[in-house]
Scaffold this active site. Sequence first.
Site, PDB file in Angstrom:
ATOM      1  CB  CYS A   1      -0.860   0.027   1.247  1.00  0.00           C
ATOM      2  SG  CYS A   1      -1.917  -1.407   1.419  1.00  0.00           S
TER       3      CYS A   1
ATOM      4  NE  ARG B   1       5.215   1.485  -1.639  1.00  0.00           N
ATOM      5  CZ  ARG B   1       6.145   1.209  -0.739  1.00  0.00           C
ATOM      6  NH1 ARG B   1       7.400   1.505  -1.003  1.00  0.00           N
ATOM      7  NH2 ARG B   1       5.836   0.667   0.402  1.00  0.00           N
TER       8      ARG B   1
ATOM      9  CD1 TRP C   1      -0.710  -6.333  -1.216  1.00  0.00           C
ATOM     10  CD2 TRP C   1      -0.383  -5.866  -3.368  1.00  0.00           C
ATOM     11  NE1 TRP C   1      -0.240  -7.457  -1.823  1.00  0.00           N
ATOM     12  CE2 TRP C   1      -0.027  -7.211  -3.146  1.00  0.00           C
ATOM     13  CE3 TRP C   1      -0.258  -5.348  -4.661  1.00  0.00           C
ATOM     14  CZ2 TRP C   1       0.436  -8.046  -4.145  1.00  0.00           C
ATOM     15  CZ3 TRP C   1       0.214  -6.172  -5.657  1.00  0.00           C
ATOM     16  CH2 TRP C   1       0.558  -7.509  -5.398  1.00  0.00           C
TER      17      TRP C   1
ATOM     18  CG  ASN D   1       0.598   1.915   3.733  1.00  0.00           C
ATOM     19  OD1 ASN D   1      -0.506   2.105   3.219  1.00  0.00           O
ATOM     20  ND2 ASN D   1       1.718   2.405   3.235  1.00  0.00           N
ATOM     21  N   GLY D   2      -0.179  -1.704   6.246  1.00  0.00           N
ATOM     22  CA  GLY D   2       0.206  -2.701   7.246  1.00  0.00           C
ATOM     23  C   GLY D   2      -0.981  -3.529   7.677  1.00  0.00           C
TER      24      GLY D   2
ATOM     25  CD  GLU E   1      13.827 -20.460  -5.618  1.00  0.00           C
ATOM     26  OE1 GLU E   1      13.368 -21.266  -6.435  1.00  0.00           O
ATOM     27  OE2 GLU E   1      13.716 -19.232  -5.751  1.00  0.00           O
TER      28      GLU E   1
ATOM     29  CE  LYS F   1      15.193 -17.052  -8.157  1.00  0.00           C
ATOM     30  NZ  LYS F   1      13.921 -17.528  -7.660  1.00  0.00           N
TER      31      LYS F   1
ATOM     32  CD  GLU G   1      15.067 -16.993 -12.073  1.00  0.00           C
ATOM     33  OE1 GLU G   1      14.168 -16.923 -12.911  1.00  0.00           O
ATOM     34  OE2 GLU G   1      14.852 -17.086 -10.858  1.00  0.00           O
TER      35      GLU G   1
ATOM     36  CG  HIS H   1      22.969 -43.177  -7.860  1.00  0.00           C
ATOM     37  ND1 HIS H   1      23.326 -44.504  -7.768  1.00  0.00           N
ATOM     38  CD2 HIS H   1      22.551 -42.809  -6.618  1.00  0.00           C
ATOM     39  CE1 HIS H   1      23.102 -44.935  -6.530  1.00  0.00           C
ATOM     40  NE2 HIS H   1      22.644 -43.919  -5.815  1.00  0.00           N
TER      41      HIS H   1
ATOM     42  CE  LYS I   1       7.430 -11.388 -10.082  1.00  0.00           C
ATOM     43  NZ  LYS I   1       8.510 -12.089  -9.377  1.00  0.00           N
TER      44      LYS I   1
HETATM   45  C1  F6R Z   1      11.773 -17.873 -10.864  1.00  0.00           C
HETATM   46  C2  F6R Z   1      10.385 -17.515 -11.062  1.00  0.00           C
HETATM   47  C3  F6R Z   1       9.508 -18.458 -11.796  1.00  0.00           C
HETATM   48  C4  F6R Z   1       8.108 -18.483 -11.177  1.00  0.00           C
HETATM   49  C5  F6R Z   1       7.160 -19.331 -12.037  1.00  0.00           C
HETATM   50  C6  F6R Z   1       5.801 -19.473 -11.396  1.00  0.00           C
HETATM   51  O1  F6R Z   1      12.463 -16.915 -10.146  1.00  0.00           O
HETATM   52  O2  F6R Z   1       9.963 -16.469 -10.660  1.00  0.00           O
HETATM   53  O3  F6R Z   1      10.053 -19.736 -11.814  1.00  0.00           O
HETATM   54  O4  F6R Z   1       8.198 -18.998  -9.886  1.00  0.00           O
HETATM   55  O5  F6R Z   1       7.027 -18.750 -13.301  1.00  0.00           O
HETATM   56  O6  F6R Z   1       5.191 -18.238 -11.208  1.00  0.00           O
HETATM   57  P1  F6R Z   1       3.938 -18.083 -10.266  1.00  0.00           P
HETATM   58  O7  F6R Z   1       4.374 -18.366  -8.891  1.00  0.00           O
HETATM   59  O8  F6R Z   1       3.472 -16.675 -10.467  1.00  0.00           O
HETATM   60  O9  F6R Z   1       2.918 -19.084 -10.740  1.00  0.00           O
END
Ligand code: F6R
Length: 613
Positions: free
Chosen positions: A2, A27, A74, A100-101, A486, A490, A493, A509, A608
């Site tokens: 928010c 934001r 938000w 906010n919060g 994970e 990171k 990517e 293996h 995203k």
């Molecule tokens: C990696 C990343 C992607 C998402 C994937 C699923 O950093 O952001 O692997 O995790 O595209 O996205 P959501 O969670 O929005 O379904």
Amino acid sequence: MCGIVGYAGRRPGKPIILQGLRRLEYRGYDSAGLVLMEDGGPATVRALGNLDRLVAAAGDDPSPARVGLGHTRWATHGRPSEDNAHPHHDCTGRVSIVLNGIIENYKDLRTELVDAGHSFTSETDAEVVAHLIEERAADGLPAAVRATVHRLEGHFAFCAVSADEPDIIVGTRHEAPLVVGVGEGEMFIASAIPAFLSETRRIVVLDDGDVVTVDAAGASFSDIDGNALEREVSEVTWDADAAEKGGYETFMLKEIYEQPQALADTLAGRLTRAGEVDLSEMGLGDDELRRLRRVFIVACGTSYHAGLIASYAIEELARVPVQIDVASEFRYRAPVLDAETLVIGISQSGETADTLAAIRLAREAGSPVLALTNIMGSQATREADAVLYTRAGLEIGVAATKTHVAQVAALLLFTLALAHARGTLADDERLRIGRELHDVPRLVQRLLDAQGDDGHDGVRRVAERYHDERFFLYLGRNMGFGVCLEGALKLKEISYIPTEAYAAGEMKHGPIALLDEGSPVVVVATDSPVFPKLVSNIEEVRARGADVIAVASEGNTEIAELSEDVLWVPASDPRVASMLAVVPLQLLAYHIARIKGFNVDQPRNLAKTVTVE
Ligand code: F6R
């Protein structure tokens, strides 16, 4: 997240407040509103959707009002709607607030206020603040705000205006940001500096517990008991771009540093300090949880990793068999589903095409679906039977960071609720894990503080040493396996370095053939019952001359002798450790990518939200 913007000065406030809200758009928000202190009383406009809708609703008429508040919301409590948008009012319509919060004790306060005759017009936690101020309106706005703060639990910042004192804005903060901007004959107040950076660079950052009263002439500060305080004005040197990122060089780094807040918000009101979980909001009752015979988790990418981490905890603590699959496989593989299988669809965006298709398929097969998402009103929430929200705020960096830890925290809450409903965990053990989970925002904060203010120490040194390597192997076991997947995702990517992530026991293996003198191998080796097994794997790695970069719990004396580098995290329960161990791996990927000069917020070929099938 928010946004709050307030103005008190000599110019008409409406365009200044709208401009401030525009500056906070980055934001993220789902609705917006403003209140202007007109001669005839407060004039409020609210709109669902983007700021253009608010501007249209506010009309072209120039308002002479010189005091007002604006807000971008938000949603966290109550779906996105015009009624739930801020500002909120007391019963008389004379007091308006923007907040906010999260107010954690809002349910109790709301019941108390309704019993005392107040009527509510929204589903939000925030509205209680307007009614609490109304209760003490006779004392004047600053005193009424102070009395209100004494009643609130949670973390929040809010601003209030009253038709009885139309020249002032009173603001306060408790573990959420609020900043005053000092102009010539005018004052600004906002949740973030970009809101007024084009108007003034002179600011006062409020401390927790400060109450500030601003009018056109200046600002006065007190604590919540009314004792006067002195607060210094400082000069901001950031440009607008840096201000949006809160002084961090990228959104990704900012979001890594927002993880304690994302965790605290996700746990707020759902987990007591004593470790008791309340997920009644989720829409799955204890009877339904007891009837389950299986859980099937579907998700993509980072969300899948959160699910994988949680799958270990669900089986171990709630004794329900768990299957997990990436959504793009699940939807094309004729999964065996029934009414006693709960399908959990995890998607921070709630819009990922494969996850949505998996959710639809599960419902058609008669399985109840729980959606875990960060976005209120997203498609996943509309298609599922029950919803659990992470409350990480908008994530702008393409690489998911704060939404990931929030997903793990939410899934651990779910696990504890499931274990409680099914009676699979002794109460003292359930509460102990709950208490450790309650502590995780603080532990992540401590871990980040140890990196130095700009995030450039510790992990950065390891990144400098290995950034030219052509391949990284990641190893882990149990929940640490999900963490290493994970960490490897990171790194690949955002730095484009090939990585493999393996369950450590699988290394012999096949992948062991990849290892050579000096190959970097990241091992998630935080304290857990499988730690001795990881030590054996580390020995295997070292026997090939590879370099071990271990993520380990503080106080582990064995690991330093076995590894070239150790990335320390605070010691904790193994389930909680999964949220700590991922943080140095996010930072390692981040620093390697930055040393190589890449744009981490916008890596190549990635979006995203993946909405294509
Ligand atoms: C990696 C990343 C992607 C998402 C994937 C699923 O950093 O952001 O692997 O995790 O595209 O996205 P959501 O969670 O929005 O379904």
